[in-house]
Design a protein around this motif. Structure first.
Motif, short mmCIF file in Angstrom:
data_model
loop_
_atom_site.label_atom_id
_atom_site.label_comp_id
_atom_site.label_asym_id
_atom_site.label_seq_id
_atom_site.Cartn_x
_atom_site.Cartn_y
_atom_site.Cartn_z
N ARG A 133 0.71 -1.08 -0.21
CA ARG A 133 0.40 0.10 0.20
C ARG A 133 0.73 1.39 -0.46
NH1 ARG A 133 -3.53 -2.96 4.24
NH2 ARG A 133 -2.53 -1.73 5.79
N SER A 134 2.19 1.26 0.68
CA SER A 134 3.20 1.97 1.12
C SER A 134 3.56 2.32 -0.45
CB SER A 134 3.52 2.49 1.80
OG SER A 134 4.40 3.24 2.06
N ALA A 135 3.75 2.02 -1.28
CA ALA A 135 4.42 1.66 -2.26
C ALA A 135 3.63 2.35 -3.21
CB ALA A 135 4.97 0.34 -3.09
N ALA A 136 2.79 1.76 -3.83
CA ALA A 136 1.74 1.80 -4.33
C ALA A 136 1.24 3.69 -4.24
CB ALA A 136 0.26 1.33 -4.59
N ARG A 137 0.79 4.29 -3.69
CA ARG A 137 1.05 5.88 -2.85
C ARG A 137 1.96 6.20 -3.11
NH1 ARG A 137 -0.65 3.93 2.20
NH2 ARG A 137 0.89 4.82 3.63
N SER A 138 2.75 5.67 -2.65
CA SER A 138 4.48 6.67 -3.28
C SER A 138 4.95 6.11 -4.49
CB SER A 138 5.45 5.72 -2.25
OG SER A 138 6.03 5.90 -0.88
N TYR B 103 -4.89 3.82 -6.03
CA TYR B 103 -6.19 4.41 -5.18
C TYR B 103 -7.14 3.76 -4.38
CZ TYR B 103 -11.50 6.30 -5.88
OH TYR B 103 -12.96 6.40 -5.63
N LEU B 104 -6.91 2.15 -5.03
CA LEU B 104 -7.41 0.95 -3.98
C LEU B 104 -6.47 1.16 -2.87
CD1 LEU B 104 -7.80 -1.71 -7.00
CD2 LEU B 104 -9.67 -0.72 -5.38
N GLU C 192 -5.23 3.15 -1.27
CA GLU C 192 -5.97 4.02 -0.20
C GLU C 192 -6.97 4.03 0.34
OE1 GLU C 192 -7.05 9.80 -0.67
OE2 GLU C 192 -6.39 7.95 -2.58
N GLN C 193 -8.38 3.20 -0.50
CA GLN C 193 -9.43 2.34 0.50
C GLN C 193 -9.42 2.10 1.34
OE1 GLN C 193 -11.11 5.38 -0.82
NE2 GLN C 193 -9.86 6.03 -1.64
N VAL C 194 -8.19 0.96 1.03
CA VAL C 194 -7.98 -0.05 1.82
C VAL C 194 -7.31 0.21 2.83
CG1 VAL C 194 -6.35 -2.29 1.91
CG2 VAL C 194 -7.93 -2.28 0.20
N GLU C 195 -6.12 1.22 3.31
CA GLU C 195 -5.83 1.72 4.15
C GLU C 195 -6.86 2.76 4.80
OE1 GLU C 195 -2.40 2.63 6.34
OE2 GLU C 195 -2.43 1.83 4.07
N ALA C 196 -7.94 3.61 4.05
CA ALA C 196 -9.05 3.91 5.00
C ALA C 196 -10.07 3.27 5.52
CB ALA C 196 -9.87 4.93 4.01
N ILE C 197 -10.04 1.58 5.06
CA ILE C 197 -11.07 0.16 5.61
C ILE C 197 -10.20 0.27 6.75
CG2 ILE C 197 -11.77 -1.30 5.51
CD1 ILE C 197 -12.14 -0.63 2.27
N VAL C 198 -9.29 0.07 7.04
CA VAL C 198 -8.56 -0.48 8.16
C VAL C 198 -8.67 0.44 8.74
CG1 VAL C 198 -6.63 -0.87 8.97
CG2 VAL C 198 -7.23 -2.11 7.31
N ALA D 63 -19.24 8.08 -11.31
CA ALA D 63 -19.42 8.20 -12.04
C ALA D 63 -18.33 9.55 -11.21
CB ALA D 63 -19.86 8.66 -12.69
N ARG D 64 -18.66 9.86 -10.15
CA ARG D 64 -17.54 10.75 -9.59
C ARG D 64 -16.65 9.53 -8.70
NH1 ARG D 64 -19.74 12.29 -2.85
NH2 ARG D 64 -17.50 13.37 -2.10
N TYR D 65 -16.55 8.55 -8.35
CA TYR D 65 -14.90 7.60 -7.39
C TYR D 65 -14.29 7.73 -8.49
CZ TYR D 65 -18.47 7.46 -3.58
OH TYR D 65 -19.12 7.29 -2.56
N ALA D 66 -15.02 7.54 -10.28
CA ALA D 66 -14.45 7.64 -11.13
C ALA D 66 -13.21 8.23 -11.29
CB ALA D 66 -14.69 6.48 -12.90
N ALA D 67 -14.27 9.86 -10.90
CA ALA D 67 -13.64 10.88 -11.81
C ALA D 67 -12.44 11.29 -10.07
CB ALA D 67 -14.32 12.11 -12.13
N GLU D 68 -12.22 10.91 -9.45
CA GLU D 68 -12.11 11.08 -8.22
C GLU D 68 -10.28 10.12 -7.90
OE1 GLU D 68 -14.65 12.16 -4.25
OE2 GLU D 68 -13.90 10.09 -4.51
#
Length: 496
Positions: free
Chosen positions: A207-212, A235-236, A238-244, A408-413
């Protein structure tokens, strides 16, 4: 219920011959307490692979001092930790409430003793002129022993804020450093003792590597060089990190935590759907129903939270009933978050990031591929919106339009790091559509709740009040419904 406490502190390493400097004259300090000496014995609990320590969490049972008992500390900012406490209880049985708050990490694994610390603590308390305790400075002589390891000894100074200001914390640290102390290499005694034995999980590292990767590319102005797969994966992650992150907060019932956790679940599910051309759907398809299940469980609580806030100022009989329903929904949610099904979903989300199921399309340039994928999501929403006029059940069509507006909002985010302002405009347009339809949907749900409440009451005055509220909600829902066409006419849609 575990006792909560927000702990804001800084730690410093000190040599054996370190002499604590004078603490008078620090910002706001008018008096110093007499030194107090305590003998503390703490047993730390973790999984065999030290999952809690890897996430900056400590769980201990401590005897001695003024706060003997079980202490769970979770990160809450650069210098802060959320501390929850429970009575001493049984030596080897972690209180269920505390065990539940770390279950998002342990996922059914046993919590067992992993280290012990024996500390001789000398405490000096700092007081304001009105007697308020601003902070305490603890001078610790520590003997620590990990499992199957020789004991280690060291000296450590802690400054913990009470009612004092960050300026006091900063000034105290400056004085300690001037006297020879150094900022601690580890944020906890346990972390220092376990050292290299604490290793981030493969999922956390991924997760850290993907965000970095995204941060490095966008920070250097190289976003166009990113692949579609890299952007989707970040993006995924970031969302998994938020769930945790929001899991323990949701269990505690913290403000808006259930809502934020639910949004992250929905964003994950939406991204897997909107960007299914980028991922191997054979691997990701089973996640859809599980994410939907979790979102629904969170939604049981969220719907009642929304109603309670919506009916603020309503008669007590209605609010009391809503509060009972909300408490019951929280109990069901907490039971859900203990289920193996939930832990299996978390494991699958970890695998999604650590071993991403990307296909050949994922290797294409994001700057080229993302506009089409965002536009496709927008077009699905536009199609649902167009169907409202001819639908046999317009309310169902509105509901479907709202769901597609979210997608559509999330796809654009997801695309914002690469497409910038153009994607942000799509986010805002979709958000406005979602907002109007959400206002209508909230009104419909409120009317349904009031109608059910009216069936249960036998008091004419209560029935009359419910009828008045129903009429108000009906007017507001219709007002939101009638705003939809105007709002739609002001949206521009994608223009990449």
């Amino acid at each position: 219920m575990a006792e909560r406490h927000l702990e804001i502190e800084q730690k410093y390493d000190a040599a054996a011959d370190f002499v604590l400097p004078g603490l008078d004259g620090l910002p706001g300090v008018a008096a110093l307490g007499e030194p107090e000496v305590h003998e503390l014995h703490a047993t730390y609990f973790d999984t065999a692979d030290l999952r809690l320590a890897a996430n900056g969490i400590t769980l201990r049972r401590r005897r001695g001092g003024t706060d003997a008992g079980w202490h769970l500390k979770m990160p809450a900012g650069p210098d802060g930790k959320q501390e929850l406490r429970a009575p001493l209880g049984r030596p080897l049985v972690v209180p269920a409430r505390l065990a539940g708050l770390v279950a998002v990490h342990t996922r059914g694994a046993e919590l067992r003793p992993v280290a012990t610390l024996q500390t001789t603590r000398t405490v000096v308390r700092l007081f304001a002129a009105d007697g308020a305790e601003l902070a305490e400075v603890a001078d610790d002589l520590v003997t620590g022993r990990g499992l199957d390891a020789e004991p280690e000894r060291w000296r450590e100074i802690e400054v913990e804020l009470g009612t004092g200001t960050p300026e006091l914390l900063k000034a105290a640290g400056k004085r300690l450093r001037k006297s020879g102390a150094k900022k601690a290499k580890s944020s906890s005694k346990l972390g220092r003792l376990l050292g290299d034995a604490v290793v981030p999980s493969q999922a956390a590292a991924a997760r850290s590597a993907a965000r970095s990767r995204i941060a490095a590319a966008t920070g250097n102005g190289k976003a166009p060089a990113l692949t579609t797969g890299e952007v989707v994966l970040a993006y995924l992650a970031e969302q998994v990190e938020a769930i945790v992150h929001f899991d323990p907060k949701a269990r505690l019932g913290e403000h808006d935590a259930v809502h934020k956790m639910r949004v992250s679940v929905r964003r994950t599910r939406s991204a897997l759907r909107s960007y299914r051309s980028v991922v191997d759907t054979g691997r990701t398809r089973p996640l859809g129903p599980e994410l939907r299940w979790l979102a629904q469980e969170l939604g049981e609580v969220r719907d009642r939270e929304v109603l309670r806030m919506r009916f603020q100022g309503a008669p007590d009989f209605l609010l009391d009933d809503l509060e009972r329903q909300e408490r019951a929904a929280y109990r069901r949610l907490n039971a859900c978050l203990k289920e193996p099904r939930y832990f299996e979903l978390l494991d699958e989300l970890d695998r999604l990031i650590a071993d991403p199921p990307l296909n050949a399309e994922a290797g294409k340039k994001a700057r080229k591929e993302l506009p089409g994928l965002v536009t496709k999501a927008w077009d699905r929403m536009a199609g649902e919106y167009a169907s409202i006029k001819t639908a046999a059940d317009p309310d169902t069509a509105r509901h479907e339009t709202r769901k597609e507006a979210k997608r559509a909002r999330y796809a654009a985010e997801l695309a914002v790091p690469v497409l910038g302002v153009a994607a942000k405009r799509v986010v805002e347009d979709a958000k406005r559509i979602q907002g109007v339809l959400g206002g209508y949907q909230d009104g419909v749900i409120a009317m349904e709740h009031l109608a059910e409440a009216a069936k249960r009451t036998r008091v004419p005055a209560e029935a009359f009040t419910l009828g008045v509220l129903y009429g108000k909600e009906k007017c507001e829902a219709e007002r939101a419904r009638d705003q939809l066409a105007t709002t739609w006419s002001r949206t521009l849609g994608p223009s990449f």
